[in-house]
Design a protein around this motif. Structure first.
Motif, short mmCIF file in Angstrom:
data_model
loop_
_atom_site.label_atom_id
_atom_site.label_comp_id
_atom_site.label_asym_id
_atom_site.label_seq_id
_atom_site.Cartn_x
_atom_site.Cartn_y
_atom_site.Cartn_z
N ASN A 1 11.79 2.75 -3.58
CA ASN A 1 11.58 3.31 -2.25
C ASN A 1 12.74 3.00 -1.31
OD1 ASN A 1 8.99 4.73 -1.29
ND2 ASN A 1 8.23 3.30 -2.84
N LYS A 2 13.19 1.76 -1.30
CA LYS A 2 14.30 1.38 -0.41
C LYS A 2 15.57 2.15 -0.78
CE LYS A 2 11.88 -2.12 1.42
NZ LYS A 2 11.38 -2.14 2.79
N GLY A 3 15.78 2.33 -2.10
CA GLY A 3 16.97 3.05 -2.56
C GLY A 3 16.96 4.52 -2.21
N GLY A 4 15.86 4.99 -1.65
CA GLY A 4 15.76 6.40 -1.27
C GLY A 4 16.67 6.80 -0.13
N ILE A 5 17.24 5.83 0.59
CA ILE A 5 18.15 6.21 1.70
C ILE A 5 19.56 6.51 1.18
CG2 ILE A 5 16.84 4.77 3.32
CD1 ILE A 5 19.38 2.92 3.40
N LEU A 6 19.83 6.18 -0.07
CA LEU A 6 21.18 6.39 -0.60
C LEU A 6 21.49 7.88 -0.70
CD1 LEU A 6 21.17 3.63 -3.38
CD2 LEU A 6 21.90 3.45 -0.99
N LYS A 7 22.69 8.26 -0.32
CA LYS A 7 23.08 9.67 -0.29
C LYS A 7 24.45 9.87 -0.94
CE LYS A 7 19.62 10.94 2.51
NZ LYS A 7 19.10 9.64 2.95
N LYS A 8 24.64 11.04 -1.52
CA LYS A 8 25.92 11.38 -2.13
C LYS A 8 27.02 11.32 -1.08
CE LYS A 8 28.24 14.89 -4.92
NZ LYS A 8 28.13 16.20 -5.60
N GLY A 9 28.10 10.63 -1.41
CA GLY A 9 29.24 10.55 -0.51
C GLY A 9 29.11 9.50 0.57
N SER A 10 27.97 8.81 0.63
CA SER A 10 27.78 7.74 1.62
C SER A 10 27.83 6.40 0.91
CB SER A 10 26.43 7.89 2.34
OG SER A 10 26.35 9.14 3.00
N PRO A 11 28.88 5.61 1.09
CA PRO A 11 28.96 4.33 0.40
C PRO A 11 27.80 3.42 0.81
CG PRO A 11 30.61 4.45 2.14
CD PRO A 11 30.00 5.82 2.02
N ALA A 12 27.36 2.59 -0.12
CA ALA A 12 26.21 1.72 0.14
C ALA A 12 26.55 0.29 -0.24
CB ALA A 12 24.99 2.21 -0.63
N PHE A 13 25.94 -0.64 0.51
CA PHE A 13 26.22 -2.06 0.32
C PHE A 13 24.93 -2.85 0.42
CE2 PHE A 13 29.89 0.10 1.94
CZ PHE A 13 30.92 -0.38 1.14
N PHE B 1 0.83 -1.21 0.00
CA PHE B 1 0.00 0.00 0.00
C PHE B 1 0.86 1.26 0.00
CE2 PHE B 1 -1.64 3.30 2.95
CZ PHE B 1 -2.49 3.92 2.04
N MET B 2 1.96 1.23 0.75
CA MET B 2 2.81 2.41 0.87
C MET B 2 3.96 2.43 -0.14
SD MET B 2 3.03 3.06 4.98
CE MET B 2 3.21 1.36 5.45
N LEU B 3 4.42 1.24 -0.55
CA LEU B 3 5.65 1.19 -1.34
C LEU B 3 5.44 0.81 -2.80
CD1 LEU B 3 7.96 -0.65 1.22
CD2 LEU B 3 7.50 1.79 1.01
N GLY B 4 4.29 0.26 -3.14
CA GLY B 4 4.07 -0.17 -4.51
C GLY B 4 3.92 -1.67 -4.60
N ASP B 5 3.38 -2.12 -5.73
CA ASP B 5 3.04 -3.53 -5.89
C ASP B 5 4.13 -4.37 -6.53
OD1 ASP B 5 0.38 -3.11 -4.88
OD2 ASP B 5 -0.13 -2.20 -6.81
N THR B 6 5.15 -3.74 -7.08
CA THR B 6 6.18 -4.48 -7.80
C THR B 6 7.52 -4.37 -7.09
OG1 THR B 6 6.89 -2.64 -9.19
CG2 THR B 6 4.98 -3.94 -9.96
N ILE B 7 8.41 -5.30 -7.39
CA ILE B 7 9.74 -5.26 -6.78
C ILE B 7 10.50 -4.02 -7.22
CG2 ILE B 7 11.04 -6.55 -8.53
CD1 ILE B 7 11.24 -7.10 -4.70
N GLU B 8 10.22 -3.53 -8.43
CA GLU B 8 10.89 -2.31 -8.90
C GLU B 8 10.47 -1.10 -8.09
OE1 GLU B 8 10.62 -5.02 -12.56
OE2 GLU B 8 9.34 -4.50 -10.85
N GLY C 1 22.15 -12.21 -4.03
CA GLY C 1 20.87 -12.89 -4.25
C GLY C 1 19.67 -11.98 -4.35
N GLN C 2 19.89 -10.68 -4.57
CA GLN C 2 18.75 -9.78 -4.74
C GLN C 2 18.00 -10.12 -6.04
OE1 GLN C 2 17.60 -7.94 -2.57
NE2 GLN C 2 19.02 -6.51 -1.60
N PRO C 3 16.67 -9.95 -6.06
CA PRO C 3 15.94 -10.10 -7.32
C PRO C 3 16.54 -9.17 -8.37
CG PRO C 3 14.42 -9.82 -5.47
CD PRO C 3 15.79 -9.56 -4.94
N GLU C 4 16.77 -9.69 -9.56
CA GLU C 4 17.51 -8.92 -10.57
C GLU C 4 16.86 -7.58 -10.87
OE1 GLU C 4 19.27 -9.41 -15.14
OE2 GLU C 4 18.08 -11.01 -14.23
N ALA C 5 15.52 -7.58 -11.02
CA ALA C 5 14.83 -6.33 -11.35
C ALA C 5 15.00 -5.30 -10.24
CB ALA C 5 13.36 -6.60 -11.61
N GLY C 6 14.92 -5.75 -9.00
CA GLY C 6 15.10 -4.84 -7.88
C GLY C 6 16.52 -4.34 -7.77
N TYR C 7 17.48 -5.24 -7.98
CA TYR C 7 18.90 -4.85 -7.90
C TYR C 7 19.23 -3.80 -8.96
CZ TYR C 7 23.98 -5.20 -8.06
OH TYR C 7 25.33 -4.91 -8.05
#
Length: 491
Positions: free
Chosen positions: A222-234, A210-217, A238-244
């Motif tokens: 939405n999850k990728g929204g925490i990524l910030k310039k200059g902050s390395p991310a990991f 309801f809040m994030l959407g119906d598809t993995i994309e 095994g992530q779903p390919e479309a989501g990755y």
């Protein structure tokens, strides 16, 4: 002449704080109205959090001092946060105070805000809670910009706790903090963090549609929204390919990098503090996140390399082994009853928890009992997932479907009051009766099926069965928290 001094106001207690906090919950009718409107979380959530912060005396940039590790994902983000915090706790000489903010809680709201892995005390919770409350009472917001923030209004339950966590960690002088996202990322209240030290994304899956959407994309966006310039991310393997692919795009948009952490070979022969074979993936991500932070703060010379056979420092191993995280693949022995407890409530987590239960009970000759609760998600689908994984190896002699009401008086433990489910449905056991019927059809009536109005009654029913039992408790963290409170016996 006698001067009458003003009466001293009695100190407000932890119970007062919990009562005030519970008043900020959205009730079921409001949630359904928003749901039917099709309104999803949006940028206003972040702007409002920034404004609430201003009103209690902070700019978002002030929180950069917290050196935050920001973690999102669908499955395992709480466990990863706990592993990360425990590792950092092994460096107490260099980092005297490590904050941890997670959700939801099990027994006590205080569990959400921890310092050095311990929930803050009731006295500190009440003190800081009312400091924030009173500052919001004394300040206002421009209504042309924030029409919902009328005088006297407060943030909702989760937003308030997030705001409170920032205040606690700032006032306590935490050297670094681990922040678990509540829901999603892009519009989550924790996402006012401008420059986290490092970001982590655990396994993606379908949840909170309801809040994030119906598809993995959509969910990955939405999850990728925490990524910030200059902050390395990991992220984890095994992530779903479309989501990755979406996560990689989001990292590029935000001017940062996203790398995949290997499953470290050095963790394969240790006993992690959180059970479950799948936890080695979360532990590997935690090793990476903690080492990145420690290197950034000058505690380590370099971060752990992203190679399967990388050298893992011994304090990291001790931290992973000593991690405590209740309600996740937890085993509790009480007399001749063995309770296998996991708050799994998504398809992926239900399947993982069921695999764990199947493995740890394999070869035992003890009867099995299922204790299940889920009030708001697609409970029938979760039961189907559970049955599919366990059949035919595990058979249940009893299946109990309960509400998340704590006590047989019909009341909740104060810290577990929930207003976001239908009171009418809970009282009439609508979901529980439907699940009981469904289970009878799934296992062709082999199990004795029970419906109970509360967790205490379920506990008494199980204790009344005199023979040794394996009890699989699953479906909801509300159920797990309520059961632990009933174990404690304190109403």
């Amino acid at each position: 002449m006698r001067v009458q001094l003003p009466l001293k106001m009695p100190a407000r207690t932890y119970q007062d704080a919990i009562a005030a906090l519970n008043s900020l919950q959205s009730n079921y009718a409001n949630i359904m109205a928003v749901r039917e409107s099709g309104d999803r979380k949006n940028q206003m959530n972040i702007w409002e959090m920034q404004e609430w912060s201003r009103r209690i005396g902070y700019r978002p940039s002030d929180f950069n001092r917290l050196n935050a590790v920001h973690i999102t994902g669908t499955k395992g983000k709480g466990s990863t946060a706990a592993f990360t915090s425990s590792i950092l706790g092994m460096y107490r000489g260099q980092l005297p105070k490590v904050g941890l903010y997670t959700s939801p809680h099990l027994r006590s709201v205080r569990e959400r805000i921890r310092i050095n892995n311990d929930p803050i005390s009731e006295a500190k919770f009440a003190r800081y809670f009312f400091e924030v409350w009173e500052k919001l009472e004394r300040t206002t917001s421009p209504l042309e910009k924030f029409p919902h923030m009328v005088p006297g209004s407060k943030p909702g339950y989760f937003k308030y706790l997030t705001l409170l966590s920032f205040h606690v960690f700032m006032q306590e002088g935490c050297n670094c903090c681990v922040y678990e996202v509540g829901v999603g990322g892009e519009y989550d209240s924790t996402n006012i963090l401008e420059k986290p030290a490092v970001c982590g994304i655990t396994r993606l899956g379908i949840d909170h549609t309801f809040m994030l959407g119906d598809t993995i994309e959509e969910i990955a966006w939405n999850k990728g929204g925490i990524l910030k310039k200059g902050s390395p991310a990991f992220t984890v393997p095994g992530q779903p390919e479309a989501g990755y692919n979406v996560l990689k795009e989001r990292a590029s948009e935000r001017g940062t990098t996203l790398e995949t952490v290997p499953v470290f070979n050095g963790l394969k022969n240790i006993q992690l503090g959180i059970a479950g074979d799948f936890q080695i993936i979360n532990a590997s991500l935690a090793v990476c996140l903690a080492s990145q932070l420690l290197a950034k703060m000058g505690v380590l010379d370099t971060a752990v390399t992203l190679e399967e056979y990388a050298n893992i420092p011994m304090p990291f191993i001790r931290g992973l082994e000593q991690t405590k995280w209740e309600g996740r693949c937890q085993t509790i022995q009480k007399g001749n009853k063995t309770w296998f407890i996991d708050g799994a409530h998504t398809k992926d987590s239900i399947e993982a928890a069921s695999e764990w239960f199947k493995k740890v009970t394999r070869g035992t000759k003890v009867k099995n009992v299922l204790l299940f609760n889920q009030q708001s998600r697609d409970a029938k689908a979760l039961v189907d997932n559970l049955h599919l994984v366990l059949t035919p190896e595990v058979k249940f002699d009893h299946a109990i479907f309960t509400t998340n009401v704590t006590w047989n008086s019909g009341s909740y433990s104060a810290d577990l009051v929930s207003m976001n489910t239908s009171k009418d449905q809970v009282e009439k056991l609508v979901v529980q009766k439907a699940l009981a019927q469904h289970w009878s059809e799934l296992d062709y009536g082999e199990a004795t099926v029970h419906v109970t109005p509360d967790i205490q009654t379920s506990h008494e029913l199980i204790n009344g069965m005199l023979e040794p039992l394996n009890i699989f408790v699953v479906g909801s963290l509300h159920l797990v928290g309520g059961l632990l409170v009933v174990f404690d016996g304190k109403q």
